[in-house]
Write an enzyme that holds these catalytic residues in place. Structure first.
Site, mmCIF file in Angstrom:
data_model
loop_
_atom_site.group_PDB
_atom_site.id
_atom_site.type_symbol
_atom_site.label_atom_id
_atom_site.label_comp_id
_atom_site.label_asym_id
_atom_site.label_seq_id
_atom_site.Cartn_x
_atom_site.Cartn_y
_atom_site.Cartn_z
ATOM 1 N N ARG A 1 0.846 -1.198 0.000
ATOM 2 C CA ARG A 1 0.000 0.000 0.000
ATOM 3 C C ARG A 1 0.873 1.235 0.000
ATOM 4 N NH1 ARG A 1 -4.359 -0.884 4.719
ATOM 5 N NH2 ARG A 1 -3.868 1.324 4.990
ATOM 6 N N ARG B 1 0.242 8.569 9.981
ATOM 7 C CA ARG B 1 -0.953 7.814 10.400
ATOM 8 C C ARG B 1 -0.928 7.518 11.893
ATOM 9 N NH1 ARG B 1 -0.283 3.114 6.699
ATOM 10 N NH2 ARG B 1 -2.101 2.215 7.696
HETATM 11 P P1 ADP Z 1 -4.877 0.757 8.793
HETATM 12 O O1 ADP Z 1 -5.682 -0.240 9.543
HETATM 13 O O2 ADP Z 1 -3.565 0.256 8.347
HETATM 14 O O3 ADP Z 1 -4.786 2.082 9.475
HETATM 15 P P2 ADP Z 1 -7.091 1.239 6.964
HETATM 16 O O4 ADP Z 1 -7.137 0.410 5.749
HETATM 17 O O5 ADP Z 1 -8.036 0.963 8.056
HETATM 18 O O6 ADP Z 1 -5.587 1.183 7.459
HETATM 19 O O7 ADP Z 1 -7.259 2.764 6.572
HETATM 20 C C1 ADP Z 1 -6.519 3.349 5.520
HETATM 21 C C2 ADP Z 1 -6.901 4.809 5.369
HETATM 22 O O8 ADP Z 1 -8.297 4.908 5.021
HETATM 23 C C3 ADP Z 1 -6.774 5.661 6.632
HETATM 24 O O9 ADP Z 1 -5.453 6.162 6.802
HETATM 25 C C4 ADP Z 1 -7.779 6.786 6.326
HETATM 26 O O10 ADP Z 1 -7.258 7.719 5.386
HETATM 27 C C5 ADP Z 1 -8.903 6.018 5.643
HETATM 28 N N1 ADP Z 1 -9.883 5.528 6.635
HETATM 29 C C6 ADP Z 1 -10.175 4.238 6.939
HETATM 30 N N2 ADP Z 1 -11.121 4.167 7.901
HETATM 31 C C7 ADP Z 1 -11.451 5.450 8.213
HETATM 32 C C8 ADP Z 1 -12.343 6.049 9.145
HETATM 33 N N3 ADP Z 1 -13.119 5.308 9.958
HETATM 34 N N4 ADP Z 1 -12.404 7.409 9.185
HETATM 35 C C9 ADP Z 1 -11.656 8.165 8.366
HETATM 36 N N5 ADP Z 1 -10.773 7.675 7.484
HETATM 37 C C10 ADP Z 1 -10.661 6.320 7.396
#
Ligand code: ADP
Ligand code: ADP
Ligand code: ZN
Length: 210
Positions: free
Chosen positions: A157, A168
């Site tokens: 990713r 993050r």
């Molecule tokens: P990880 O678990 O590695 O943090 P995710 O796949 O859950 O990654 O999320 C990747 C990105 O998607 C986040 O950095 C954000 O930009 C967006 N994202 C995911 N879930 C949310 C949420 N609940 N609210 C806002 N942004 C989100």
């Protein structure tokens, strides 16, 4: 059972959610997967989310809540939410949506040290076909670059680059970690140590849910 998974990026939420979902027969959704799916299909929502995701910041509550609630409405009896809620506003929206039903049963928080999170995220590989998750060293695929589940291509990713990971984690501690206190107050918080072999963590989660 309605469960939300809390924990920093890299804590193993996706890994454990997919095991739990299969074993309990409960549908699971990852908000990040929903956004990546929209991007893959080139929707307007996908284009909007992309700019935030690349920077490692959160997609605004309004669009995130609408997208996840659509899924929740279709699965209201039992579900596993991975990566939602991530802000106080999202947690309140979820509680409101549940107000006339039985609410969320458990908020499960998975704890992992920062150094280990960085190691996990920067080595993570994802399947383009089925979103299965691997790790270059700790869970390598048996055939390099190929998913053992579906044969799909594995990729890294863009937001698992060292720079995006730092951002993050910062966003997590600022916006999402306070939700641990929110769910502690409502009495549904359970916490597990997320360091150690995947099987041991799976057992600790099973114990915490019982
Ligand atoms: P990880 O678990 O590695 O943090 P995710 O796949 O859950 O990654 O999320 C990747 C990105 O998607 C986040 O950095 C954000 O930009 C967006 N994202 C995911 N879930 C949310 C949420 N609940 N609210 C806002 N942004 C989100
Ligand atoms: P999250 O959804 O919380 O961001 P993932 O489930 O995607 O986290 O896991 C992040 C990375 O860490 C993946 O590469 C995964 O294979 C790896 N991983 C998951 N659980 C463990 C564990 N217990 N020990 C070592 N690596 C793990
Ligand atoms: Zn696959």
């Amino acid at each position: 059972m309605k469960i939300v998974l809390l924990g920093p990026p890299g804590a193993g939420k996706g890994t454990q959610a997919s095991i739990l979902s299969e074993e309990m027969g409960v549908p699971r959704v990852s908000s990040g997967d929903l956004f990546r799916d929209h991007q893959g299909r080139g929707t307007e929502l996908g284009r909007l989310a992309k700019t935030y995701m690349e920077r490692g910041t959160l997609v605004p509550d309004e669009v995130t809540i609408r997208m996840v609630m659509e899924w929740v409405d279709a699965h209201e009896r039992a579900f596993l939410l991975d990566g939602f809620p991530r802000t106080r506003g999202q947690a309140e929206a979820l509680d409101e949506a549940m107000a006339d039903k039985s609410g969320i049963d458990v908020a499960l928080s998975i704890r992992v040290d920062r150094e280990e999170l960085v190691r996990r995220l920067t080595g993570r590989l994802i399947c383009r076909g089925c979103q299965a998750t691997y790790h270059r060293t700790s869970s390598p695929p048996s055939v390099e670059g190929r998913c053992g589940e579906c044969g799909g291509e594995l990729y890294q990713r863009q937001d698992d680059s060292p720079e995006a990971v730092v951002k993050r984690l910062e966003v997590y501690f600022e916006e999402t970690e306070p939700l641990i206190g929110y769910y502690r107050q409502t009495g549904i918080l359970r916490e597990v140590d997320g360091e150690g072999p995947i099987d041991e963590i799976k057992a600790a989660i099973a114990a915490a849910l019982n």
